[in-house]
Design a protein around this motif. Structure first.
Motif, short mmCIF file in Angstrom:
data_model
loop_
_atom_site.label_atom_id
_atom_site.label_comp_id
_atom_site.label_asym_id
_atom_site.label_seq_id
_atom_site.Cartn_x
_atom_site.Cartn_y
_atom_site.Cartn_z
N TYR C 166 60.27 50.96 24.07
CA TYR C 166 60.96 51.94 23.22
C TYR C 166 62.32 51.42 22.82
O TYR C 166 62.73 51.51 21.67
N GLY C 170 61.73 50.83 19.32
CA GLY C 170 61.80 52.22 18.87
C GLY C 170 60.46 52.92 18.92
O GLY C 170 60.32 54.05 18.45
N ARG C 307 68.61 43.44 26.58
CA ARG C 307 69.45 44.64 26.51
C ARG C 307 70.21 44.70 25.19
O ARG C 307 70.42 45.75 24.62
N ASP C 311 70.09 47.61 22.37
CA ASP C 311 71.32 48.29 21.99
C ASP C 311 71.48 48.33 20.50
O ASP C 311 71.80 49.36 19.92
N ASN C 312 71.27 47.22 19.86
CA ASN C 312 71.50 47.14 18.42
C ASN C 312 70.78 45.91 17.87
O ASN C 312 71.32 44.82 17.88
N LEU C 373 65.99 57.90 26.80
CA LEU C 373 65.06 57.06 26.04
C LEU C 373 65.63 55.66 25.86
O LEU C 373 66.74 55.51 25.39
N GLN C 420 70.31 63.65 25.84
CA GLN C 420 70.24 62.19 25.85
C GLN C 420 69.68 61.65 27.16
O GLN C 420 69.58 60.45 27.34
N LYS C 425 73.22 57.45 26.33
CA LYS C 425 74.54 57.76 25.79
C LYS C 425 74.38 58.70 24.60
O LYS C 425 73.38 58.63 23.87
N GLN C 427 74.46 60.38 21.03
CA GLN C 427 74.32 59.75 19.71
C GLN C 427 75.55 60.00 18.85
O GLN C 427 76.20 61.01 18.98
N ARG C 428 75.76 59.07 17.94
CA ARG C 428 76.80 59.30 16.93
C ARG C 428 76.12 59.80 15.67
O ARG C 428 75.09 59.31 15.28
N VAL C 429 76.75 60.76 15.05
CA VAL C 429 76.17 61.30 13.82
C VAL C 429 76.78 60.59 12.61
O VAL C 429 77.92 60.18 12.65
N GLY C 430 76.01 60.47 11.54
CA GLY C 430 76.56 59.97 10.27
C GLY C 430 76.52 58.45 10.15
O GLY C 430 76.24 57.75 11.05
#
Lengths: 394, 328, 430
Positions: C166, C170, C307, C311-312, C373, C420, C425, C427-430
């Motif tokens: 995941y 994702g 990791r 993360d990104n 998740l 979460q 952590k 989530q950040r919006v936008g």
């Protein structure tokens, strides 16, 4: 020839069966969730089970049939509220996990031996406990006993049912259905009175032709008779009509907007949470209704309405085409008829030493699983879906 | 609300605007004679890092106000906070903001929009799998047909639907999107999507429109027409607040500029004043203290490129730090 | 570099199997009664639980006319009577044949047979002989805690992989449970059918399952990612895969329970805790393997790369990490872990069925969501909590039928307060 007639008969029985209609209704509901709003409801079977329990338990305990239906729908409504409040503000995956879990909780509770007096535990509630009131409201021409071939005039009456009559009939039937599908796929989705009229005409013609070619014999009002089939398919038509009314409206436009991008809709001053909740409830009510129809011919069995049924619903939806009016119905019919075809054909042509009856059933489900994968990968819009709606990856 | 309410249409005249702006104090958090938006004490922290810490900000009605600052200054986060897409860490601890006299502290994003403050997004949120006209019609407020029970009965919403469509056609014509009316929004170019998003926001007749980097990713030919649209909105009496990091654009059209750096409001003033403000230069350039941002010669393509690269490098560093903070 | 570390990791995965050595032998198969319409009915049930069946108990059926019949439970704990008359029957068990330290909770069970052609259940509940409300509550608590840890560790093996998949892609992999089943079923083939020693069979199972992961990613998931298929669509693909696999298992081994080793497990008692030797070994293996995975994630280069990708992905790719390679490795290791979990599960509960994985799928999802998740260590923590909740719920008065439901309910409640998850952590919006 006889083998083919046998296979086709089996497919026809599966197509008309109340179970197919019931699942079609549930898939129509799922289409509102997933197809139009983009809600990943993985617990549609839970909604069905609640509807079935609501009706079954109340009628079993002596309440009137109408009250039973209200209880079933009410249970689904409350379930949708409970599921929606914590999850509709979160990311989509959470709704999936919570709905599938909650549907399983309902199944576990239903199976529990503590509730045997209400749910009949794992054995379930036998149909005989609740289906009598349903049969007692049958009206003409279903009244009276005995069995009935719906269309007395059938292929036996033309040239003694010669092979050419049947072959010709099958060819015309295939042609009619193909042109129906073509018609549904073409043109703008929600317009044209003439087009809709033609669709209805073709549906009626195909049904008569099929009944002519496959004279099926069922009891008039028996447990699994014509009355139940009539009610079930009428409900399917009504549900399609309701969905048609809903999605062509500004409300339906909002649903699709939410599917595309919630934040954008929020920035336009719409209460996204409320709309999603409404969609979850409406789709859930369809699910509950489907569940009631599903059990009228059999019994309320918690294990027959588990995750696998939800997965079948998704397969049927994607097969027919998500976010379309008739996609769910066409998909469900194709799903069950296709499965019946694989099953019957492997029964007829594969010797028992390779695939016995049970193994043939397993095999047909393997094909279902693989078909679902291929479908999503290669034709995500299904048979009726709009390719343009699915072309852009967002 | 202030006593000195100015007839908005008067602000189409540049001289009137110059006179009005000339009366403002050029300090961060300066008060305005007729502020439509007042923000107090908004703090937002991610992990240990403070992304936004704005003590006081007022936005004057009927003007184009630019909110500028280097990347990572917290402009978009600030936007998200006041439009209800994010909650300040200081919520309930003194955070307070009001739009047109209405308190918004606990208001959801949709209610903020309904109050008349509509925003767009930095990464355009055109609804790609819907047609342009459907996108537009979603923007209209108070639609009877959006009520679940009325939606099934067409006569209850047919007339309104027609009116909305006429209005949408009008706006599409103005933004030169009319030929695309029945195309899927996903097939539009980046600039056209920005225009569509702006037109869609206007469908709700907002009092104030908030644009998050309207020029980002738009080709130069369209930039000019976008700027024209923004100016004409102001001339019709709308308040515009927009986020931008390209100073060039800001100078060109904004009446008033607020500068953010590292989450705080560091300067306010007319475009020319803030660009010579040492605090702003500091924020943008770090080491390049001795240069004057207002000097056009300095803003040659090459030079901007250089600056942009430097800024980007700093941003990447900051982001990496932020990322690391978030991990723990 | 990646490959070398993968090899190391695989070796770590397999090494503990050397510990496990048992041999197999044949066993009797109980013939079950099948009701015929209008002719016969059946009264049948299982002694003990499916997880821990009790063999060799004499079950007595008293007919309405007073005659008695006896059967002895088979290895799977099952017993059944065929009857030809409707009426009130009474089922009991011969106390002398019960295993030492057990007694019946209910001496007799009444069965009302109202119609032929059906099966009727009659559950004879067993409990420890020294059962008494005061002292045994604590003992029960300790025993259940051990069982909970055991379940939690097995769940952790599978859910760490699920969470890594995941995190890096994702994707919520609904077919993960079938990989667990695959581990158990391959264990049955390698050890029971083809006679490999258990340790070798175990290694083969893990290698085989890891291989399926490698080829799945190579042949299916990577091409789909390249096609740009949406995550929702991919998730539905996993559902299709899950359906196809379930019915393939039924086609291959049928709907019956198969066992990796044939003999009944040996049991040791430490104070209040009774536990099979296989469980002990399974727990040790789980702890060793989970520590190895944790170590690899924290300390090795490839672990850090994994990791970073979770993360990104974009940033990771920009900084020179080959994300495709990392994802391939994640699939391989995750499937290997799931297979290991499956064969251990089959050993611990002494049998595996086509739907065994399906039974625990939701517990896996619950564990992953509970922990947050996409966070591997969250999944570990979540799995232990879920395992304990499932086993401890009955001790705190939750009816046994509801123990899985309790775990899912806790998940839903947690999402209300902390969406979460425990270690995720916000989530950040936008």
């Amino acid at each position: 020839m006889d083998n083919i007639q046998l296979i086709l008969n089996g497919m026809m029985r599966e197509m008309l069966s109340p179970g197919t209609a019931a699942v079609a209704i549930a898939v129509i509901g799922l289409n509102i969730h997933f197809g139009f709003t983009g809600l990943l409801n993985m617990g549609q079977a839970g909604f069905m089970l609640l509807g079935a329990y609501g009706m079954g338990i109340s009628v079993w305990h002596g309440l009137p049939f109408a009250v039973g239906i209200l209880f079933g729908l009410g249970a689904a409504l409350i379930f949708a509220l409970i599921l929606g409040v914590p999850t509709l503000k979160l990311r989509g995956d959470y709704l999936a996990i919570v709905t599938i879990s909650a549907a399983e909780i309902i199944r576990y509770v239903g199976r529990s031996s503590l509730l045997t007096d209400f749910t009949g535990s794992a054995q379930g509630i036998p149909g005989s406990q609740y289906s009598d009131p349903f049969r007692s409201v049958a009206f003409w021409p279903f009244t009276g006993g005995g069995s009935w071939v719906l269309l007395p005039f059938n292929y036996h009456d033309v040239a003694d049912g010669a092979v050419w009559v049947r072959l010709l009939g099958w060819a015309i039937a295939i042609g009619a259905i193909a042109s129906l599908v073509y018609l549904l796929r073409s043109g703008d989705k929600f317009s044209g009175v003439a087009r809709n009229g033609l669709v209805v005409l073709l549906v009626v013609f195909s049904v008569f032709l099929l009944l002519f070619l496959f004279p099926l014999d069922y009891q008039k009002v028996g447990v699994n008779g014509w009355w139940l089939r009539f009610v079930a398919w009428t409900l399917v038509a009504v549900c399609c009509f309701i969905v048609y009314l809903l999605v062509r409206s500004p409300w339906g436009r909002l649903l699709r907007g939410i599917r595309e991008d919630e934040d954008a809709i929020r920035s336009l001053g719409k209460n996204v949470f409320a709309i999603k909740m409404q969609a979850l409830i409406i789709g859930g009510l369809f699910g509950a209704l489907g569940g009631m129809v599903y059990v009228l011919a059999s019994s309320v069995q918690p294990d027959s309405m588990g995750r696998t049924l939800t997965f079948f619903c998704y397969t049927a939806l994607l097969l027919g085409g998500a976010a379309t009016i008739f996609g769910p119905v066409l998909g469900t019919i194709m799903f069950y008829v296709g499965r019946a075809f694989i099953f019957q054909a492997s029964r007829a042509y594969v010797p028992d030493s390779i695939l016995n009856t049970q193994e043939a059933a397993f095999f047909s489900y393997i094909v279902v699983g693989v078909a679902l994968m291929l479908l999503v990968i290669f034709r995500p819009q299904g048979v009726l879906g709009d390719k343009r709606e699915l072309r852009f990856n967002v | 609300m202030s006593e000195h309410t100015i007839n908005p249409s008067g602000l189409a005249d540049p001289a009137a605007r110059a006179a009005l702006v000339g009366g403002f104090e050029a300090t961060p958090g300066a008060s305005k004679p007729d502020s439509i938006l007042v923000v107090d004490n908004i703090v937002r922290q991610f992990g240990g890092m403070t992304a936004v810490d704005v003590q006081h900000l007022e936005v004057q009605r009927g003007l184009i106000t630019a909110l500028i600052g280097p990347n990572g200054a917290g402009k978009t986060t600030f936007f998200n906070l006041i439009t209800g897409f994010d909650r300040p860490t200081s919520a309930g601890k003194g955070a307070h903001w009001a739009f047109d006299g209405r308190t918004l502290d606990k208001t959801s994003a949709s209610s903020v929009a309904r109050a008349g403050m509509v925003r767009t997004f930095q990464l355009t949120k055109a609804l790609s799998r819907m047609t342009v006209i459907e996108n537009m019609m979603l923007g209209a407020q108070d639609q009877a047909g959006e009520n679940l029970f009325k939606s099934m009965f067409r006569p209850t919403w047919r007339a309104q639907e027609r009116a909305i469509e006429a209005k949408a056609d009008d706006l599409l014509g103005r933004f030169k999107l009319y030929e695309k009316k029945y195309d899927y929004a996903g097939s539009l170019s980046g600039g056209q999507r920005k225009l569509l998003e702006m037109a869609r926001a206007l469908m709700s007749d907002p009092k104030m429109i908030m644009l998050d980097e309207p020029m980002a990713g738009v080709n130069p030919a369209l930039t000019q027409s976008l700027l024209g649209h923004i100016q004409s909105l102001r001339d019709e009496g709308m308040t515009v607040l927009f986020v931008e990091h390209d100073m060039h654009v800001v100078r060109h059209i904004s009446d008033w500029v607020a500068v953010m750096a590292e989450g705080r409001l560091v300067a306010e003033g007319s475009a020319d004043t803030v660009m010579s403000d040492p605090a702003v230069i500091d924020a943008y350039l770090g080491a390049h203290h001795d240069t004057d941002l207002g000097d056009d010669a300095l803003l040659s393509e090459e030079h901007m490129q250089e600056l942009a690269e430097e800024v980007a490098a700093e941003d990447a560093e900051r982001e990496a730090e932020e990322e690391a903070e978030g991990l723990r | 570099m990646v490959r070398g570390t993968a090899g190391l990791l695989l070796a770590l995965l397999l090494a503990p199997f050397l510990v496990l050595m048992t041999s197999g032998s044949a066993s009797a198969v109980t013939v079950m009664c099948l009701p015929k319409a209008d002719e016969t009915a059946c009264i049948a049930s299982t002694m003990g639980s499916r997880a821990e069946p009790i063999a060799g108990v004499d079950v007595i059926l008293t007919a309405p006319d007073g005659t008695e019949q006896r059967v002895t439970t088979g290895d799977d704990g099952k017993w059944s009577f065929e009857i030809t008359e409707t009426g009130d029957y009474v089922v009991s068990a011969d106390a002398k044949t019960l295993p030492d330290g057990f007694e019946l909770e209910n001496e007799t069970v009444d069965v009302k047979v109202d119609q032929l052609g059906k099966s009727f259940g009659a559950i004879l509940q067993l409990r420890s002989e020294d059962y008494s409300a005061e002292t045994s509550k604590v003992d029960e608590l300790i025993q259940s805690t051990v069982n909970g840890l055991r379940l939690g560790l097995l769940l952790a093996l599978a859910s760490v992989g699920l969470s890594l998949i995941y995190g890096t892609t994702g994707l919520s992999n609904f077919a993960h449970a079938e990989q667990v089943t695959l581990g158990g079923i391959m264990g049955y083939f390698f050890v029971n059918q083809w006679g490999l020693p258990l340790w070798l069979g175990g290694i083969c199972v893990v290698v085989f399952c890891a291989g399926t992961g490698y080829f799945q990613d190579r042949g299916l998931w990577q091409p789909l990612r390249r096609r740009g298929l949406g995550l929702t669509q991919m998730m539905i693909v996993t559902i299709g895969l899950s359906l196809a696999l379930q019915y393939t298992y039924q086609l291959v081994v049928g709907a019956r329970t198969v066992r990796v080793v044939q003999d009944n497990p040996e049991v040791s008692t430490f104070g209040p805790v009774t536990i099979t030797h296989q469980s002990i070994v399974a727990m040790v293996i789980s702890v060793v393997v989970l520590s190895a995975v944790g170590f690899a994630l924290l300390r090795t280069r490839v672990g850090r790369a994994t990791r970073a990708v979770s993360d990104n992905p974009a940033l990771a790719m920009a900084s020179g990490i080959d994300t495709d390679k990392v994802i391939r490795l994640v699939w391989t290791v995750a499937m290997g872990l799931a297979g290991l979990s499956g064969i251990l599960y089959a050993l611990v509960v002494n049998g595996i069925k086509w739907d065994s994985g399906l039974q625990i799928l939701l517990l896996l999802f619950a564990a992953v969501t509970l922990g947050g998740l996409g966070t591997a260590f969250g999944a570990l923590l979540g799995a232990l909590i879920i395992g304990l909740v499932v086993e401890l719920a009955p001790v705190f008065g939750m009816p046994g039928d509801f123990k899985y439901a309790t775990a899912l309910l806790i998940l839903i409640l947690l999402l209300l307060v902390r969406p979460q998850g425990l270690l995720g952590k916000p989530q950040r919006v936008g």
